[in-house]
Design a protein around this motif. Structure first.
Motif, PDB file in Angstrom:
ATOM      1  N   SER A   1       0.853  -1.208  -0.018  1.00  0.00           N
ATOM      2  CA  SER A   1       0.100   0.319  -0.003  1.00  0.00           C
ATOM      3  C   SER A   1       0.918   1.330   0.003  1.00  0.00           C
TER       4      SER A   1
ATOM      5  N   ARG B   1       0.096   5.865   0.339  1.00  0.00           N
ATOM      6  CA  ARG B   1      -0.766   6.889   0.491  1.00  0.00           C
ATOM      7  C   ARG B   1      -0.336   7.939  -0.357  1.00  0.00           C
TER       8      ARG B   1
ATOM      9  N   SER C   1      -0.278  12.049  -1.249  1.00  0.00           N
ATOM     10  CA  SER C   1      -0.907  13.190  -0.784  1.00  0.00           C
ATOM     11  C   SER C   1      -0.594  14.520  -1.745  1.00  0.00           C
TER      12      SER C   1
ATOM     13  N   TYR D   1      -5.922  13.359  -0.946  1.00  0.00           N
ATOM     14  CA  TYR D   1      -5.307  11.967  -0.672  1.00  0.00           C
ATOM     15  C   TYR D   1      -5.709  10.895  -1.646  1.00  0.00           C
TER      16      TYR D   1
ATOM     17  N   GLN E   1      -5.526   6.770  -1.168  1.00  0.00           N
ATOM     18  CA  GLN E   1      -4.890   5.517  -0.303  1.00  0.00           C
ATOM     19  C   GLN E   1      -4.795   4.421  -1.380  1.00  0.00           C
TER      20      GLN E   1
END
Length: 119
Positions: A16, A18, A20, A78, A80
């Protein structure tokens, strides 16, 4: 206004990340979104969000694995990304404009952040 994308990197398949995207100042656009471009391929829509209401819209291959969100107070977008695949390898761009999957409807763009997924 400048959009600054960050959070990319190198990850193994199944992992994973994330991403921004922070705006340098407050400005008015209906939506913000993420696009990506893999080497030798066209720019591809990933996801978009209505900045005020939070409605979301995803590209077909992302909607079960990716989640777009925003923090209005922090003026930050964001993305994810879960269960990443090697096919997700690309430069990811954030953008602001109309609520659309078409890149032509976005008039503010960040510089891009590289995501590399190894098999």
């Amino acid at each position: 206004v400048q959009l600054q994308a960050s959070g990319g990197g190198f990850v193994q398949a199944g992992g994973s990340l994330r991403l921004s995207c922070t705006a340098s100042s407050t400005f008015s656009r209906a939506a913000r979104g993420w696009f990506r471009q893999a080497p030798g391929k066209e720019l591809e829509f990933v996801a978009a969000i209505v900045w005020s209401a939070g409605n979301t819209y995803y590209g077909d291959s992302m909607k079960d694995r990716f989640t777009i969100s925003r923090d209005n107070a922090e003026n930050t977008l964001y993305l994810q990304m879960n269960s990443l695949k090697p096919d997700d390898t690309a430069v990811y761009y954030c953008a602001a404009g109309a609520y659309s999957s078409s890149s032509d409807r976005y008039d503010y763009w960040g510089q891009g952040t590289q995501v590399t997924v190894s098999s």
